[in-house]
Design a protein around this motif. Structure first.
Motif, PDB file in Angstrom:
ATOM      1  N   TRP A 153      -1.900   2.488  12.345  1.00  0.00           N
ATOM      2  CA  TRP A 153      -1.932   3.636  11.179  1.00  0.00           C
ATOM      3  C   TRP A 153      -0.919   4.540  11.358  1.00  0.00           C
ATOM      4  N   LEU A 192       0.949   4.171  -2.891  1.00  0.00           N
ATOM      5  CA  LEU A 192       0.581   5.730  -2.455  1.00  0.00           C
ATOM      6  C   LEU A 192       1.830   6.523  -2.872  1.00  0.00           C
ATOM      7  N   VAL A 233       3.716   7.849   4.640  1.00  0.00           N
ATOM      8  CA  VAL A 233       3.072   8.310   3.310  1.00  0.00           C
ATOM      9  C   VAL A 233       2.896   9.931   3.240  1.00  0.00           C
ATOM     10  N   THR A 264      -2.984  12.101  -1.364  1.00  0.00           N
ATOM     11  CA  THR A 264      -2.158  10.977  -0.989  1.00  0.00           C
ATOM     12  C   THR A 264      -2.697  10.328   0.430  1.00  0.00           C
ATOM     13  N   VAL A 265      -3.055  11.529   1.367  1.00  0.00           N
ATOM     14  CA  VAL A 265      -3.404  10.728   2.576  1.00  0.00           C
ATOM     15  C   VAL A 265      -4.879  10.272   2.715  1.00  0.00           C
ATOM     16  N   THR A 305       0.740  -1.022   0.000  1.00  0.00           N
ATOM     17  CA  THR A 305      -0.039  -0.010  -0.046  1.00  0.00           C
ATOM     18  C   THR A 305       0.888   1.235  -0.121  1.00  0.00           C
ATOM     19  N   ILE A 306       2.022   1.390   0.653  1.00  0.00           N
ATOM     20  CA  ILE A 306       2.894   2.280   0.830  1.00  0.00           C
ATOM     21  C   ILE A 306       3.504   2.534  -0.436  1.00  0.00           C
ATOM     22  N   PHE A 319      -5.788   1.740   4.108  1.00  0.00           N
ATOM     23  CA  PHE A 319      -5.630   1.130   5.492  1.00  0.00           C
ATOM     24  C   PHE A 319      -6.603   1.024   6.215  1.00  0.00           C
ATOM     25  N   GLY A 327      -4.514   6.901   1.340  1.00  0.00           N
ATOM     26  CA  GLY A 327      -4.115   6.060   2.429  1.00  0.00           C
ATOM     27  C   GLY A 327      -4.893   5.707   3.371  1.00  0.00           C
ATOM     28  N   LEU A 373       0.942   5.837   7.809  1.00  0.00           N
ATOM     29  CA  LEU A 373       0.257   7.016   7.449  1.00  0.00           C
ATOM     30  C   LEU A 373       1.130   8.225   7.489  1.00  0.00           C
TER      31      LEU A 373
END
Length: 652
Positions: free
Chosen positions: A564, A218, A571, A547-548, A214-215, A555, A551, A568
């Protein structure tokens, strides 16, 4: 006998002569002492890199190891005094905890016996017969290596050599290949011990490893958004600025709303039992509060600066025209970003090696534990300083390169014939003459950030202990002061680099000359310059918000093991840094253009003998700003006179 006029000559020599701006007339090597100091510092970093390669064992941290010193998934060397060490674990890639339902931490490590197994038991095993059947069927032995699977049910010491029954079902989670129990009771205890009670380095890396896919996605999204934002500024118009501001406001409000909605969802979710889910709820509350404050501040600033949008669009058009003389400036952040990524990967690899540098010691039961080598923590701090200083030096090189290319194009009399390869000329000037200046400026930023890091470390160390509200307030005030100092130094460095590109002087002289010159000419378009910087900052905020938000959505689908906070925050930091790397070209060009304009006014008067270097479009833009300023000042003066006249009129 004294010569006539001698007294005048002596007094003239004693009077310090005012320094003059000499655009691109004189060059010399600047701040060479700092270049030598940086070379010595990097010699120490190279020593730490070599030491980490010799003494470190990154595989222990990434792949996990058992209680007998064997790294899972690798062929190991024996440890003297540990009979069960030195085994071939190539086919045993998973870490299994024999007492996963009741783990205990002793001296920052789990007291439970840990084994390397080929697969995790996916179903609950209630008896030793089932443990033996699982070993025969899957080739995964859950008892100590010295006990053969045939003797699982016959050995009288099997209770201490085999896992505590019942063995909960577990699954290999992408968290250093550990077998994580799946039953809620065992899982809650195991996750709280593994994530919350192990040392900070493991906690950070566990958060990264658990959400690495996921990271990565992102980070790619942040890179694409930053490129799109950079080209948006390239083709900026008045309508586009309004759309951009509207999108930023919508993004801020939307992210705030999503954060508060997720927090509400967590607080009313009756199925929340795990400590990690409660930690996620606390993180959501913190993110929601911070984002709300930031949104309120930015909305207030947008309202204050709303009347300067048209002039800001004209300013960006002037900037884009300056960049058009050297369009490859837009791709300058790419190589800076590539160098930073390479350096960060190298830095993390050395950090991992340092984190596993330790001497193997045999304890009771033939088990092995690794004691940190004396002085390794001092190497961590030295390594951290190297991260900040080198990263800032790379960014300083980008700023000096952009400023040097702009200076070359600006101080060119023939605007129809721009200079060839201004970026290559700026790079060669930087590496031949001004590396020491970039090193000195980046060191100042490092000095300002190290106390913040130390204060944060002390605050995190003492936060679990009792301390009053006054100490917390003092810590936060110190954070705020150092943050303001950091921002002021960044702005000072940027102007000093531009002055060095113009005059070829050292850092301190350039910073002093730039500060005096900008103070003298601050009345021309400081407000428009500030709003231009603010628009660029909003671009960075928009990239980070989008982007957040991605995320949060990603997540939120996996609420189980991940905390998180680490993924987070990582990211968000990466998104803002990437956006800053790409959009900083416009910031550097804007500040350097303002300084070039001030130097142009200082050395020329617009006459035929001393014509200005600025083109007609820039000159007409400055005249419009001055005219608008004069009109506004006259209006304020008239309103003041009317108020005074109203007060003096007699009431009839």
């Amino acid at each position: 006998m004294q010569c006539p006029g001698a007294e005048y000559l002596v007094s003239a020599e004693r009077t310090p002569r005012k320094r003059e701006w000499r655009p691109q007339i004189y060059r010399k090597c600047t701040d060479t002492t700092w270049l030598f100091l940086f070379f010595l510092f990097w010699t120490g970093l190279l020593f730490i890199m070599g030491y980490s390669m010799v003494a470190g064992a990154t595989g222990r941290l990434l792949f996990g190891y058992d209680s007998f010193g064997n790294v899972c998934g690798k062929k190991n060397s024996p440890v003297e005094g540990a009979p069960l060490s030195g085994q071939d674990m190539t086919l045993k890639r998973h870490v299994f905890f024999m007492n996963s339902c009741n783990p205990e931490v002793k001296d920052v490590r789990l007291s439970s016996t840990i084994l390397c197994v080929s697969s995790c038991p996916e179903e609950q095993l209630d008896t030793l017969e089932e443990v033996q059947l699982f070993a025969d069927k899957n080739g995964s032995f859950l008892c100590v290596y010295s006990l053969n699977s045939i003797n699982y049910t016959q050995n009288p010491n099997a209770d201490s050599l085999c896992p505590r029954l019942p063995v909960p079902p577990s699954k290999s989670f992408p968290l250093f290949n550990r077998c994580v129990p799946q039953t809620p009771e065992c899982y809650s205890l195991f996750a709280s011990v593994l994530i919350n009670d192990v040392d900070t380095l493991h906690q950070i890396l566990s958060g990264i490893m658990s959400g690495r896919d996921t990271i990565l996605g992102l980070c790619i999204l942040a890179l694409a958004l930053s490129l799109a934002m950079m080209f948006t500024f390239w083709f900026i118009t008045t309508l586009l600025v309004h759309i951009f501001i509207a999108l930023t406001i919508s993004g801020l409000l939307f992210v705030c709303g999503v954060l508060w909605w997720l927090y509400y969802d967590y607080t009313h979710d009756l199925s929340i039992e795990l400590d990690t889910e409660r930690e996620n709820m606390k993180c959501l509350l913190g993110f929601a509060l911070v984002s709300t404050v930031i949104t309120a501040v930015l909305l207030s600033l947008i309202f204050v600066f709303r009347k300067r949008i048209k002039l800001t669009v004209e300013l960006f058009q002037v900037i884009n025209k300056a960049i058009s003389n050297s369009p490859f400036l837009l791709f300058q952040p790419l190589w800076t970003f590539a160098i930073l990524i390479f350096f960060w990967v190298l830095w993390v690899a050395v950090l991992l090696s340092l984190g596993t540098a330790g001497a193997a010691q045999v304890i009771e039961g033939g088990q092995v534990e690794y004691k940190p080598i004396l002085g390794i923590r001092y190497m961590w701090w030295y390594h951290l300083i190297g991260l900040i200083w080198t990263s800032e030096f790379i960014l300083a090189c980008q700023q000096m390169t952009v400023a040097g290319a702009l200076v070359t194009c600006y101080f060119n009399r023939n605007k129809n014939d721009p200079p060839d390869r201004p970026i290559l000329w700026s790079l060669s000037t930087l590496f031949c003459y001004h590396q020491g200046t970039a090193i000195k400026g980046s060191f100042l930023i490092t000095v300002a950030r190290i106390p913040r890091t130390i204060l944060k470390y002390i605050y995190n160390t003492l936060k679990d202990k009792q301390h009053n509200a006054w100490s917390t307030y003092m810590f936060r005030c110190c954070f705020c002061c150092f943050w303001c100092l950091d921002k002021c130094l960044c702005h000072l460095n940027q102007n000093a680099y531009a002055a060095t590109a113009i005059n070829g002087t050292d850092f301190c002289t350039s910073a002093k000359d730039a500060l005096k010159l900008l103070s003298k000419n601050s009345s021309h378009f400081t407000s428009v310059n500030c709003f231009g910087d603010f628009i660029i900052f909003l671009g960075k905020v928009l990239v980070m918000c989008l982007t957040v938000f991605g995320g949060l959505m990603a997540f939120n689908y996996n609420r189980d093991l991940q905390v998180w906070a680490v993924p987070l925050l990582l990211v968000a930091f990466f998104a803002y840094f990437v956006a800053h790397s790409f959009l900083s070209v416009f910031e550097t060009v804007l500040d350097a253009l303002f300084l070039c304009f001030a130097a142009d006014l200082e050395t020329n008067d617009g006459s035929s003998e001393k014509p200005y270097f600025m083109d007609q479009e820039f000159l007409s833009f400055v005249k419009r700003i001055n005219k608008l300023k004069d009109t506004r000042a006259q209006g304020e003066e008239n309103s003041l006179r009317n108020e005074e006249g109203t007060e003096l009129q007699p009431v009839v």
